[in-house]
Design an enzyme around this catalytic site. Structure first.
Site, PDB file in Angstrom:
ATOM      1  N   LYS A 173      64.101   6.758  60.567  1.00 17.84           N
ATOM      2  CA  LYS A 173      64.485   7.160  61.926  1.00 17.84           C
ATOM      3  C   LYS A 173      64.176   6.060  62.949  1.00 17.84           C
ATOM      4  O   LYS A 173      63.782   6.335  64.082  1.00 17.84           O
ATOM      5  CB  LYS A 173      63.791   8.479  62.313  1.00 17.84           C
ATOM      6  N   LYS A 481      28.413  54.359  35.230  1.00 15.56           N
ATOM      7  CA  LYS A 481      28.278  53.441  34.093  1.00 15.56           C
ATOM      8  C   LYS A 481      26.843  53.377  33.572  1.00 15.56           C
ATOM      9  O   LYS A 481      26.582  53.556  32.379  1.00 15.56           O
ATOM     10  CB  LYS A 481      28.717  52.013  34.482  1.00 15.56           C
ATOM     11  N   SER A 549      32.167  44.431  36.558  1.00 14.59           N
ATOM     12  CA  SER A 549      33.077  43.444  35.935  1.00 14.59           C
ATOM     13  C   SER A 549      34.522  43.695  36.375  1.00 14.59           C
ATOM     14  O   SER A 549      35.339  44.145  35.586  1.00 14.59           O
ATOM     15  CB  SER A 549      32.956  43.459  34.409  1.00 14.59           C
TER      16      SER A 549
END
Length: 637
Positions: A173, A481, A549
């Site tokens: 340019k 758990k 996890s």
């Protein structure tokens, strides 16, 4: 069609004689692969369009379509918009930017070319790396109005990193800065300082206007102060040593074992480097087995000699083991074999790198499982400063250590890109997340070996009269758990079974006390627990683990650590609203109030198992009932 235009290039209907003449004309020309890169809107696509136009590689119907599209969606006020020859995606035309990598072929009287137009937008840096990976030369564009920008530096750094040593700095340019000689040299001086910092030994600066065609194929009358070559002239004359890869030792990654019948067994691949002849002594890596080449087989018949770049099938004088992923090398000059490396990574995924997470590493025809450490440092492409970092985000460049699940043949990327360049793949999505370049093998990979032991895992298990196992409880916080795992252990202990319970909270008091709750720390938490669980199964124990996890990838990693069917995933399936209502530890309340960040189920994701061996729903079952179901499943294995 004008009288000066070559009909071979511009007409759609060629008679057979023309095609034969055209192919013969180009058959023995050298081929140069190059890329255009730089910051967004520096004029890369316009430059390539101009090259195609000036070399008469546009068909009549393409030119008519280009003129129509230029008036409809062009950016040049109705004049020909050369960028439209390359920017094929609708989104690219609408935004005036390149998104994908566009490859174009063109030819001159002297040479054939394949050019990759790579995107300048930072979001698509990964596509630039793709285009640069096979290039011999790089044309780095700079908008004369803007000068050297961050993306200019990033692309230049990547060009240097990828081993491209022939660089053109195309200052584009120039028509928009009145063809200013002062502006041209100002940009060259600025870029020279950065090039010196990154170790770029040389580059050729050329002032151009892609739109006006100045210094592209013909010398510009508007810039008489520039005495160097035009861009096309340099592309035609740039050194291309087609035989350079033949100067290295022989290397051929095996792509497949060719066994068309009982009487033939060959090993097929493309020669990466070197030369091979019948009778040459070769070595198969990583096994290290040696033999000699019996035949070099191709579709057109056997060869007396094959060189880098050719695809062939080798037969051996001896029956030795060789399969896909192995590398056939020169016997007296083999490459290295290791399972740990230092490497540079270019991260290409919107999700940040998670140290410790297993990824697939693909190098040549080899695919192995790899884990990445925290970066040694991240590179600031503006200042080249080495920054401390815990991970790598999109487009980040960093140096890391990589550990593989097995040793592979390799060479440093600077010596052999085919055996030193790799990609990382997300195992769950199969998306390419990074590209990498190996520096060297870590000394520890050569100095640390497995020590043989006389009392093995089978002996430990026999003494305890049980089958080792890992029972992996996963679920949201508050799902139950730990309660269920504790009951299972009590019941197994009462049966005389040898067990050990690894609980998430308890482990964080000791082994993992240095870890937080970011995604990266969660990955490392599970990696460590998985390794401990594996050691405990080697001791013959039934290991019970109770961890949120949250990521499938890490649970899969632990599963793959275990032998045979010793891993059993138990999904404690409790809806979020039920787990939150229990909130025994008050964690959900803190997370909702913003006091606790990265809490699973609130502002951090939980990926529920898809193929768990057992699912227990604590809304439907009591903890005792759930524990009984788990024990039943354990004893049935």
């Amino acid at each position: 069609m004008t009288a000066t235009q070559d009909p071979v290039y511009v007409t759609d209907t060629l008679i057979a004689e023309d095609i034969d003449a055209y192919l013969l004309k180009h058959q023995h020309k050298t081929m140069l692969r190059f890329i255009t890169c730089g910051s967004v809107d520096d004029g890369k696509s316009t430059l390539i369009g101009r090259l195609l136009y000036d070399t008469k590689m546009i068909f009549e119907d393409q030119l008519a379509s280009l003129e129509h599209d230029s008036k409809a969606v062009g950016t040049q006020g109705g004049d020909i918009d050369f960028a439209l020859l390359v920017d094929g995606l609708a989104a690219e035309r609408e935004q005036g930017i390149t998104i994908d990598v566009a490859y174009r072929f063109f030819a001159t009287e002297k040479r054939k070319f394949i050019v990759a137009d790579t995107p300048g937008h930072e979001q698509y840096t990964r596509n630039m790396v793709t285009g640069a990976s096979t290039a011999d030369l790089a044309v780095i564009l700079i908008d004369a109005r803007q000068g050297v920008l961050t993306q200019t530096r990033r692309h230049s750094y990547l060009v240097q990193l990828l081993g491209i040593r022939n660089v053109v700095l195309a200052i584009n340019k120039m028509d928009l800065v009145s063809y200013s000689q002062e502006r041209f040299y100002e940009i060259v001086k600025d870029y020279s300082h950065f090039a010196q910092q990154i170790g770029m030994e040389s580059f050729l600066p050329i002032p151009i206007s892609g739109l006006k065609g100045e210094n592209i194929a013909t010398r510009s009358a508007a810039m008489p102060w520039y005495q160097g070559p035009t861009l096309l002239q340099h592309l035609e004359e740039a050194p291309v040593n087609d035989a350079r890869m033949q100067d290295y030792a022989f290397r051929m990654p095996v792509q497949w074992v060719n066994r068309p019948n009982l009487d033939f067994r060959g090993f097929t691949g493309q020669i990466g480097t070197g030369v091979v002849r019948p009778g040459d002594a070769i070595r198969v890596l990583p096994s290290g087995k040696t033999t000699t080449v019996k035949q070099i087989v191709t579709f057109d018949g056997n060869l007396d000699r094959a060189v880098a770049g050719q695809s062939i099938t080798l037969t051996f004088a001896d029956e030795i083991d060789c399969s896909r992923g192995d590398v056939i090398v020169q016997a007296d000059e083999p490459c290295e074999v290791a399972d740990q490396f230092e490497a540079t990574l270019v991260w290409m995924d919107e999700h940040e790198m998670l140290p410790g997470r297993p990824y697939l590493l693909k190098l040549g025809t080899q695919t192995v499982t790899a884990t990445v450490t925290e970066p040694k440092y991240e590179v600031n492409v503006n200042t080249l400063e080495h920054l401390a970092s815990k991970t790598l985000g999109l487009n980040a460049i960093g140096v890391v250590n990589i550990s593989l699940d097995r040793a592979i043949p390799f060479e440093a990327y600077a010596v052999n890109p085919d055996l030193g360049g790799f990609i990382l793949i997300d195992r769950m999505t199969n998306a390419t997340v990074a590209s990498g370049m190996i520096h060297f093998a870590l000394r520890r990979s050569q100095n640390i070996h497995w020590q043989a032991v006389d009392v093995n895992r089978e002996a430990h298990a026999a003494l305890k009269n049980q089958k080792p196992a890992v029972v992996w409880f996963t679920g949201l916080s508050g799902s139950g758990k730990s309660t269920i795992a504790n009951l299972v252990e009590k019941k197994l202990h009462a049966m005389g079974k040898h067990t050990f319970l690894l609980d998430g909270d308890n482990v964080r008091h000791g082994l993992n006390r240095d870890l937080g709750f970011t995604d990266a720390d969660r990955v490392e938490n599970i990696r460590r627990v998985g390794e401990v669980a594996k050691l405990m199964t080697d001791a013959g124990l039934i290991v019970l683990t109770a961890f949120i996890s949250p990521f499938r990838s890490e649970r899969r990693m632990v599963r793959e650590l275990m032998a045979g069917d010793e891993f059993m995933e138990v999904f404690v399936n409790t809806p979020l609203e039920v787990a939150e209502a229990r909130d025994v530890k008050g964690l959900y309340k803190k997370a909702r109030s913003g006091q606790l960040k990265n809490f699973t189920g609130i502002d951090s994701p939980y990926e529920a198992p898809e193929l768990a061996e057992l699912t227990v729903n604590t809304v439907e079952l009591s903890a005792e009932e759930a524990a009984d179901r788990v024990i039943e499943a354990i004893l049935a294995r």
